[in-house]
Scaffold this active site. Structure first.
Site, PDB file in Angstrom:
ATOM      1  N   HIS A 144      -9.342   0.480   5.266  1.00 59.69           N
ATOM      2  CA  HIS A 144      -8.013   0.761   5.818  1.00 59.69           C
ATOM      3  C   HIS A 144      -8.191   1.714   7.006  1.00 59.69           C
ATOM      4  CE1 HIS A 144      -3.960   2.300   6.324  1.00 59.69           C
ATOM      5  NE2 HIS A 144      -3.561   1.192   5.734  1.00 59.69           N
ATOM      6  N   SER A 166       3.779  -2.169  10.229  1.00 57.69           N
ATOM      7  CA  SER A 166       5.237  -2.070  10.390  1.00 57.69           C
ATOM      8  C   SER A 166       5.972  -3.362  10.039  1.00 57.69           C
ATOM      9  CB  SER A 166       5.584  -1.616  11.810  1.00 57.69           C
ATOM     10  OG  SER A 166       5.066  -0.321  12.060  1.00 57.69           O
ATOM     11  N   ASN A 222       0.854  -1.197   0.000  1.00 56.85           N
ATOM     12  CA  ASN A 222       0.000   0.000   0.000  1.00 56.85           C
ATOM     13  C   ASN A 222       0.887   1.244   0.000  1.00 56.85           C
ATOM     14  OD1 ASN A 222      -1.859   2.028   0.496  1.00 56.85           O
ATOM     15  ND2 ASN A 222      -2.187   1.471   2.643  1.00 56.85           N
ATOM     16  N   TRP A 223       0.929   1.930  -1.116  1.00 56.41           N
ATOM     17  CA  TRP A 223       1.793   3.114  -1.227  1.00 56.41           C
ATOM     18  C   TRP A 223       1.205   4.343  -0.553  1.00 56.41           C
ATOM     19  CZ3 TRP A 223       4.402   3.440  -6.770  1.00 56.41           C
ATOM     20  CH2 TRP A 223       5.298   2.365  -6.887  1.00 56.41           C
ATOM     21  N   LYS A 224      -0.057   4.292  -0.182  1.00 56.58           N
ATOM     22  CA  LYS A 224      -0.736   5.475   0.375  1.00 56.58           C
ATOM     23  C   LYS A 224      -0.544   6.653  -0.603  1.00 56.58           C
ATOM     24  CE  LYS A 224       0.391   3.565   4.832  1.00 56.58           C
ATOM     25  NZ  LYS A 224       0.163   3.641   6.246  1.00 56.58           N
ATOM     26  N   GLU A 259      -4.842  -5.506  10.657  1.00 55.62           N
ATOM     27  CA  GLU A 259      -3.864  -4.437  10.838  1.00 55.62           C
ATOM     28  C   GLU A 259      -4.158  -3.691  12.128  1.00 55.62           C
ATOM     29  OE1 GLU A 259      -2.030  -3.105   6.891  1.00 55.62           O
ATOM     30  OE2 GLU A 259      -3.905  -2.028   7.087  1.00 55.62           O
ATOM     31  N   GLU A 269      -6.710   4.262   7.980  1.00 58.00           N
ATOM     32  CA  GLU A 269      -6.648   5.705   7.677  1.00 58.00           C
ATOM     33  C   GLU A 269      -7.976   6.184   7.080  1.00 58.00           C
ATOM     34  OE1 GLU A 269      -3.009   5.467   5.441  1.00 58.00           O
ATOM     35  OE2 GLU A 269      -2.020   4.841   7.285  1.00 58.00           O
ATOM     36  N   GLY A 291       2.503   2.164  10.635  1.00 55.87           N
ATOM     37  CA  GLY A 291       3.364   3.331  10.460  1.00 55.87           C
ATOM     38  C   GLY A 291       4.061   3.783  11.733  1.00 55.87           C
ATOM     39  N   GLY A 297       3.022  -1.220   4.193  1.00 53.80           N
ATOM     40  CA  GLY A 297       2.953   0.206   3.880  1.00 53.80           C
ATOM     41  C   GLY A 297       4.335   0.733   3.535  1.00 53.80           C
ATOM     42  N   GLY A 298       4.986   1.342   4.520  1.00 52.94           N
ATOM     43  CA  GLY A 298       6.276   2.017   4.296  1.00 52.94           C
ATOM     44  C   GLY A 298       7.301   1.199   3.529  1.00 52.94           C
TER      45      GLY A 298
HETATM   46  C1  PEP Z   1      -0.542   0.014   5.880  1.00 55.55           C
HETATM   47  O1  PEP Z   1      -0.576   1.149   5.439  1.00 55.55           O
HETATM   48  O2  PEP Z   1      -1.461  -0.771   5.640  1.00 55.55           O
HETATM   49  C2  PEP Z   1       0.601  -0.395   6.720  1.00 55.55           C
HETATM   50  C3  PEP Z   1       0.575  -1.581   7.262  1.00 55.55           C
HETATM   51  O3  PEP Z   1       1.621   0.521   6.868  1.00 55.55           O
HETATM   52  P1  PEP Z   1       3.064   0.255   7.535  1.00 55.55           P
HETATM   53  O4  PEP Z   1       3.588  -1.045   6.956  1.00 55.55           O
HETATM   54  O5  PEP Z   1       3.895   1.424   7.133  1.00 55.55           O
HETATM   55  O6  PEP Z   1       2.861   0.133   9.014  1.00 55.55           O
END
Ligand code: PEP
Length: 249
Positions: free
Chosen positions: A91, A208, A11-13, A163, A93, A169, A229-230
């Site tokens: 998600h 993470s 997920n690039w957001k 999640e 967010e 994040g 994500g990141g």
């Molecule tokens: C996400 O955005 O779904 C996520 C899990 O982000 P991160 O891996 O950065 O915690």
């Protein structure tokens, strides 16, 4: 019973660029990942380039409506027409920043499936909810919103991503044991309604995940891969995470 396959989704957001599409797709296409289903979720304008690169592609959100006066929203049918196959719904967010309720998430899930997209239903508790012992209650309510609207059979053509909000994040990953406990709860809950479906259901962990912790997380019985994500913005890290999913399901 449908056989599960390891899956890693990125997920690039609201990040990324055409250059990054090239870097990430090169890293994926130049390695051997046939055992692992890899899907990337770039921002909407990068979807065509990602599809052209040959990587499975999804959208980060979708409207629950089909058309009309909903400025800025995107219909599932258009996403499908581009050639994307997946969409994230629920998600954290979207739930926290855009106030999407369980009912709205369930409506987006329904619209996605109606248009032929596979929804990845994201669920998870906040830090306070975990501290108050409400993790299972919160996750169950998020899944029940979909089951109550569409019936348990709708989960067959979907993926669930657990999640925990406190792990997204933040660099605070759930331990493999903490994650496995919730994944097993999810699978058992669905198995109580439809056993075969639950055994075939892909359940991802997100929060993470990086190339150092992915192997132990993915080794857990009910963890079928990750939503990243990141680390999905770094070609080497993402490829290493995909590699660690091989042979784990
Ligand atoms: C996400 O955005 O779904 C996520 C899990 O982000 P991160 O891996 O950065 O915690």
């Amino acid at each position: 019973m449908a056989a599960r396959k390891a899956m890693v989704a990125g997920n690039w957001k609201m990040n990324g660029s055409l250059e990054l599409v090239e870097k990430l797709s090169d890293a994926i296409n130049n390695a051997e990942f046939s055992e692992v289903k890899i899907v990337l979720f770039p921002p909407f304008p990068l979807i065509p380039a990602m599809i052209a690169s040959g990587v499975n592609t999804g959208a980060q959100t979708v409207s629950e409506h089909t058309s009309g006066a909903f400025t800025g929203e995107v219909d599932a049918e258009l996403i499908k027409q581009l050639g994307a196959n997946y969409v994230l719904v629920g998600h954290s967010e979207r739930r926290s920043v855009y106030k999407e309720s369980n009912d709205v998430v369930a409506a987006k899930f329904a619209r996605a499936q109606q248009a032929g997209l596979t929804p990845i239903l994201c669920v998870g508790e906040s830090e306070t909810e975990r501290e108050n012992g409400q993790t299972e209650q919160v996750v169950a309510a998020q899944i029940d919103a979909v089951i109550n609207k569409l019936g348990v059979a709708a989960l067959e053509d979907s993926v669930i991503a657990y999640e925990p909000v406190w792990a997204i994040g933040t660099g605070k990953t759930a331990s493999p044991e903490q994650a496995q406990t919730v994944h097993k709860f999810i699978r058992d809950k669905i198995a109580s309604l439809e056993g075969n479906l639950a055994q075939g259901l892909t359940i991802l962990y997100g929060g993470s995940v990086n190339e150092k912790n992915s192997e132990l997380l993915f080794a857990q019985t009910d963890i079928d891969g990750g939503l990243i994500g990141g680390a999905s913005l770094k070609a080497e890290s993402f490829a290493a995470i995909c590699n660690s999913a091989k042979g784990t399901v």
